[in-house]
Write a protein that holds these residues in place. Sequence first.
Motif, mmCIF file in Angstrom:
data_model
loop_
_atom_site.group_PDB
_atom_site.id
_atom_site.type_symbol
_atom_site.label_atom_id
_atom_site.label_comp_id
_atom_site.label_asym_id
_atom_site.label_seq_id
_atom_site.Cartn_x
_atom_site.Cartn_y
_atom_site.Cartn_z
ATOM 1 N N UNK A 5 1.151 -1.041 -0.008
ATOM 2 C CA UNK A 5 -0.460 -0.145 -0.308
ATOM 3 C C UNK A 5 0.521 1.622 0.076
ATOM 4 N N UNK A 6 2.087 1.142 0.105
ATOM 5 C CA UNK A 6 3.328 1.819 -0.533
ATOM 6 C C UNK A 6 4.190 2.051 -0.975
ATOM 7 N N UNK A 7 4.837 2.618 -1.738
ATOM 8 C CA UNK A 7 6.050 2.328 -2.522
ATOM 9 C C UNK A 7 7.529 1.746 -1.541
ATOM 10 N N UNK A 8 7.269 1.911 -0.343
ATOM 11 C CA UNK A 8 8.490 2.118 0.262
ATOM 12 C C UNK A 8 7.965 1.170 0.283
ATOM 13 N N UNK A 9 7.458 -0.348 0.698
ATOM 14 C CA UNK A 9 6.871 -1.683 1.190
ATOM 15 C C UNK A 9 6.586 -2.101 0.042
ATOM 16 N N UNK A 10 7.166 -1.586 -1.533
ATOM 17 C CA UNK A 10 7.142 -3.271 -2.432
ATOM 18 C C UNK A 10 8.558 -3.898 -2.335
ATOM 19 N N UNK A 11 7.774 -4.847 -3.076
ATOM 20 C CA UNK A 11 8.981 -5.829 -2.937
ATOM 21 C C UNK A 11 8.873 -6.939 -3.718
ATOM 22 N N UNK B 178 2.599 -9.137 1.829
ATOM 23 C CA UNK B 178 3.160 -7.874 1.750
ATOM 24 C C UNK B 178 3.300 -7.701 3.496
ATOM 25 N N UNK B 179 4.267 -6.663 3.174
ATOM 26 C CA UNK B 179 4.482 -6.513 4.863
ATOM 27 C C UNK B 179 4.320 -4.757 4.412
ATOM 28 N N UNK B 180 3.272 -4.294 4.842
ATOM 29 C CA UNK B 180 2.981 -3.138 5.002
ATOM 30 C C UNK B 180 2.871 -2.411 6.685
#
Length: 176
Positions: A35-41, A111-113
């Motif tokens: 849900x955030x670009x930072x947590x995309x992987x 996902x690791x939001x």
Amino acid sequence: LYWHGSSASRMLRNLRGGTPACLTVSHLDGLVLARSGFNHSANYRSAMCFGTARIIDEPDEKLKALAGVVDRFYPGRSETLRPISVQEAKATTVIGMRIEEASAKVRAKGVGDDEEDYGHPVWAGVIPVRMVVGAAEPCPRLLPGVERPQNLAGYAEGERLDRALTQAQLTYEGEL
């Protein structure tokens, strides 16, 4: 560990005396959208192998390594092929490296939001990525009566490549 390239490659020619090297291999297994670009992987498997890379000049070792490249994917196939020509061997550089150190890393999770982001109204999840075998495309110039050998049966349309490779090895070793 062996790999090969063109004898015309200046980079490979520089390995003649042996040089410290790191060979890295990565395989993508999934795209992870948060849900955030930072947590995309991404989900992946990777390995880094360290050693001293050297050109394989000894003819028997070179031919054995080249056969191993073919047989890794199609066990026993090199025995059925015409012998490598002098020109083909001359045009191919084979590099060997004894693995002195290695490191492997795997990411295989969802996902690791951040906790506060779970309430954000946007799709999140994993999109799996797979290497899948397609339909075989026989050469139009096959000789009459030449059929696809049974030891390639594992390379069936729709089969995952990792499973096809495992089946090929087990079939060759007589375990299936």
